[in-house]
Design a protein around this motif. Structure first.
Motif, mmCIF file in Angstrom:
data_model
loop_
_atom_site.group_PDB
_atom_site.id
_atom_site.type_symbol
_atom_site.label_atom_id
_atom_site.label_comp_id
_atom_site.label_asym_id
_atom_site.label_seq_id
_atom_site.Cartn_x
_atom_site.Cartn_y
_atom_site.Cartn_z
ATOM 1 N N LYS A 109 0.816 -1.214 0.000
ATOM 2 C CA LYS A 109 0.000 0.000 0.000
ATOM 3 C C LYS A 109 0.851 1.267 0.000
ATOM 4 N N ASP A 110 2.064 1.207 0.576
ATOM 5 C CA ASP A 110 2.889 2.403 0.643
ATOM 6 C C ASP A 110 3.335 2.870 -0.747
ATOM 7 N N SER A 111 3.723 1.924 -1.601
ATOM 8 C CA SER A 111 4.180 2.283 -2.945
ATOM 9 C C SER A 111 3.069 2.217 -3.976
ATOM 10 N N GLY A 112 1.962 1.564 -3.607
ATOM 11 C CA GLY A 112 0.889 1.373 -4.574
ATOM 12 C C GLY A 112 1.076 0.154 -5.445
ATOM 13 N N ALA A 113 2.094 -0.662 -5.142
ATOM 14 C CA ALA A 113 2.371 -1.850 -5.953
ATOM 15 C C ALA A 113 1.260 -2.881 -5.783
ATOM 16 N N ASP A 114 0.823 -3.448 -6.890
ATOM 17 C CA ASP A 114 -0.180 -4.512 -6.887
ATOM 18 C C ASP A 114 -0.007 -5.288 -8.186
ATOM 19 N N PHE A 115 0.860 -6.301 -8.151
ATOM 20 C CA PHE A 115 1.257 -6.997 -9.367
ATOM 21 C C PHE A 115 1.044 -8.496 -9.248
ATOM 22 N N ALA A 116 0.684 -9.119 -10.365
ATOM 23 C CA ALA A 116 0.594 -10.574 -10.439
ATOM 24 C C ALA A 116 1.984 -11.143 -10.675
ATOM 25 N N ALA A 117 2.134 -12.436 -10.445
ATOM 26 C CA ALA A 117 3.398 -13.102 -10.763
ATOM 27 C C ALA A 117 3.542 -13.233 -12.271
ATOM 28 N N GLY A 118 4.785 -13.325 -12.719
ATOM 29 C CA GLY A 118 5.040 -13.559 -14.132
ATOM 30 C C GLY A 118 5.329 -12.295 -14.918
ATOM 31 N N GLU A 119 5.282 -12.409 -16.247
ATOM 32 C CA GLU A 119 5.637 -11.313 -17.142
ATOM 33 C C GLU A 119 4.462 -10.357 -17.337
ATOM 34 N N GLN A 120 4.775 -9.081 -17.443
ATOM 35 C CA GLN A 120 3.754 -8.061 -17.671
ATOM 36 C C GLN A 120 4.407 -6.788 -18.179
ATOM 37 N N THR A 121 3.627 -5.939 -18.832
ATOM 38 C CA THR A 121 4.108 -4.660 -19.334
ATOM 39 C C THR A 121 3.555 -3.559 -18.453
ATOM 40 N N ILE A 122 4.426 -2.685 -17.950
ATOM 41 C CA ILE A 122 4.004 -1.633 -17.029
ATOM 42 C C ILE A 122 4.512 -0.281 -17.512
ATOM 43 N N ALA A 123 3.773 0.767 -17.161
ATOM 44 C CA ALA A 123 4.142 2.134 -17.526
ATOM 45 C C ALA A 123 3.522 3.084 -16.517
ATOM 46 N N GLY A 124 3.931 4.350 -16.572
ATOM 47 C CA GLY A 124 3.332 5.385 -15.754
ATOM 48 C C GLY A 124 3.344 5.080 -14.271
ATOM 49 N N GLY A 125 2.149 5.156 -13.624
ATOM 50 C CA GLY A 125 2.054 4.928 -12.189
ATOM 51 C C GLY A 125 2.457 3.534 -11.768
ATOM 52 N N ASP A 126 2.130 2.528 -12.599
ATOM 53 C CA ASP A 126 2.539 1.159 -12.270
ATOM 54 C C ASP A 126 4.062 1.026 -12.275
ATOM 55 N N ALA A 127 4.718 1.681 -13.229
ATOM 56 C CA ALA A 127 6.178 1.624 -13.291
ATOM 57 C C ALA A 127 6.794 2.268 -12.059
ATOM 58 N N LEU A 128 6.217 3.388 -11.621
ATOM 59 C CA LEU A 128 6.700 4.030 -10.398
ATOM 60 C C LEU A 128 6.557 3.096 -9.201
ATOM 61 N N SER A 129 5.400 2.437 -9.093
ATOM 62 C CA SER A 129 5.176 1.518 -7.977
ATOM 63 C C SER A 129 6.161 0.354 -8.017
ATOM 64 N N PHE A 130 6.451 -0.135 -9.217
ATOM 65 C CA PHE A 130 7.368 -1.274 -9.364
ATOM 66 C C PHE A 130 8.747 -0.949 -8.814
#
Length: 404
Positions: free
Chosen positions: A208-229
């Motif tokens: 919750k602190d970073s906003g990260a919420d990802f499934a296992a495995g390969e995925q394409t991320i950008a913008g806010g998701d990339a920041l959270s990663f």
């Protein structure tokens, strides 16, 4: 907040432009419009410039302003998933050593909680140096009766930048030749401009602190998701050190995407990259970007190795009870000095790498030669200072490094 990748990739984006005819024109345009700083002018007690390498300090900050000091709108802060306005941290610190002997450059990540000696002050966490010095300078300017907010922002930011440079120089023993700073907005817009980056996770994760919420495995991320990663550290086995591995893998993937043919031949993507850089990048005033691109051309693709500064203890506490990472200053300087001969594994053995990764994300192994002593085992060094190695990531069936 940590946003590693935006700094080195901003520079990599500029180098990539040098590979196209239109790129040189865009580099000239960028040089004319980018925000510059006198950060490196007349730095007191600077180490000798004759240290066999060009040293670049890449800084990622979580400023809620653009490169010109203008506050970001609340709508933008919501997209960045960071509406707080408390303080300013530089959780991304990377020292890039470009050897004069033609060897490949090495990018050294400095953990955010590394305790560093601040010139003319007390030791502080590395990520707090800039913000604390900036706040002190701003308070002093206001106490002197200066009410022009633009002047206060400009002069206090310069004080923060210069204090950070001096602290890193004292930690590493090398003179900073160039400085690049990028804020949150730049990272967000660069990842959006290129259509996202492919990553792979060993297991599902959320924070919750970073906003990260990802499934296992390969995925394409950008913008806010990339920041959270790249921000997440809670819930990772090694905390900030695992986050650095994430950052290095992400940086490599992002740089490769920037350098890909699809990006370099797409005028809209190139324009998006340059627009993001103009709004979010600050460079030292003396940096000739076109000349640097000419010098570095050919090294950006696959030539940069990523390592983490050797650390002594990741679970220590300072006299204020803060969790800190401790570094043996002599070991840190010895490690960084050795990189002037090339990355770990491309120079004589004897300096234990804290972990090394090529730009393509694959782990680098040091191979002893007949004339070299056997390299130390991971986690050890000649001074017996413990080194925490970055474990090489698992590579997926499609060639993407998978991380925690």
């Amino acid at each position: 907040m940590l946003v590693l990748g935006r700094t080195a990739v901003a520079v990599a984006s500029l180098l990539a432009l040098a590979g196209t005819a239109a790129g040189w024109t865009m580099l000239d345009r960028f040089q004319d419009s980018v925000t510059s700083s006198e950060v490196l002018r007349e730095i007191p007690d600077a180490p000798s410039a004759d240290d066999a390498a060009t040293d670049i300090l890449l800084v990622g900050n979580d400023s809620r302003t653009d490169a010109q000091g203008n506050p970001l709108p609340l709508s933008v802060l919501k997209e960045l998933r960071t509406e707080s306005t408390n303080g300013l941290n530089t959780d991304t610190l990377i020292l890039v050593r470009v050897p004069h002997n033609g060897s490949a450059p090495t990018a050294v990540s400095v953990p955010r909680d590394t305790l560093v000696q601040v010139p003319d002050s007390r030791p502080e966490k590395a990520n707090a140096v800039y913000g604390l010095a900036k706040r002190t300078a701003a308070d002093g300017l206001r106490a002197d009766g200066i009410t022009d907010s633009s002047r206060v922002e400009r002069e206090s930011a310069l004080a923060g930048q210069r204090t950070l440079v001096r602290s890193v120089q004292q930690l590493t023993g090398v003179r900073i030749d160039h400085y690049a700073e990028v804020n949150l907005l730049g990272f967000y817009e660069v990842t959006e401009a290129i259509g996202g980056v492919d990553v792979c996770l060993n297991q599902a994760t959320s924070d919750k602190d970073s906003g990260a919420d990802f499934a296992a495995g390969e995925q394409t991320i950008a913008g806010g998701d990339a920041l959270s990663f790249v921000r997440q550290r809670h819930g990772l086995p090694r905390g900030d050190l695992d986050r650095i591995v994430r950052q290095q893998v992400f940086m490599a993937a992002l740089a490769n995407k920037v350098l890909s043919t699809g990006t370099l031949t797409d005028p809209a993507k190139l324009e998006g990259l340059m627009a993001a850089a103009r709004k979010s990048v600050v460079l030292d005033q003396e940096w000739d970007i076109v000349g640097f691109a000419q010098q570095m051309q050919g090294l950006a693709s696959g030539g940069v190795h990523f390592v983490t500064l050797p650390v002594a203890d990741v679970g220590a506490r300072d006299d204020r009870g803060q969790s800190i990472v401790t570094v043996d200053p002599n070991e840190a300087r010895r490690f960084v000095d050795g990189l002037a001969s090339g990355p770990p594994g491309q120079r004589p053995a004897g300096i234990a790498p804290a972990g090394a990764m090529r730009l393509d994300g694959t782990a680098h192994r040091q191979t002893p030669t007949e004339d070299s002593p056997t390299p130390p085992e991971p986690g050890t060094a000649a001074t017996d200072t413990p080194v925490v190695p970055d474990p090489p990531p698992r590579i997926s069936s499609t060639g993407i490094p998978c991380v925690n």
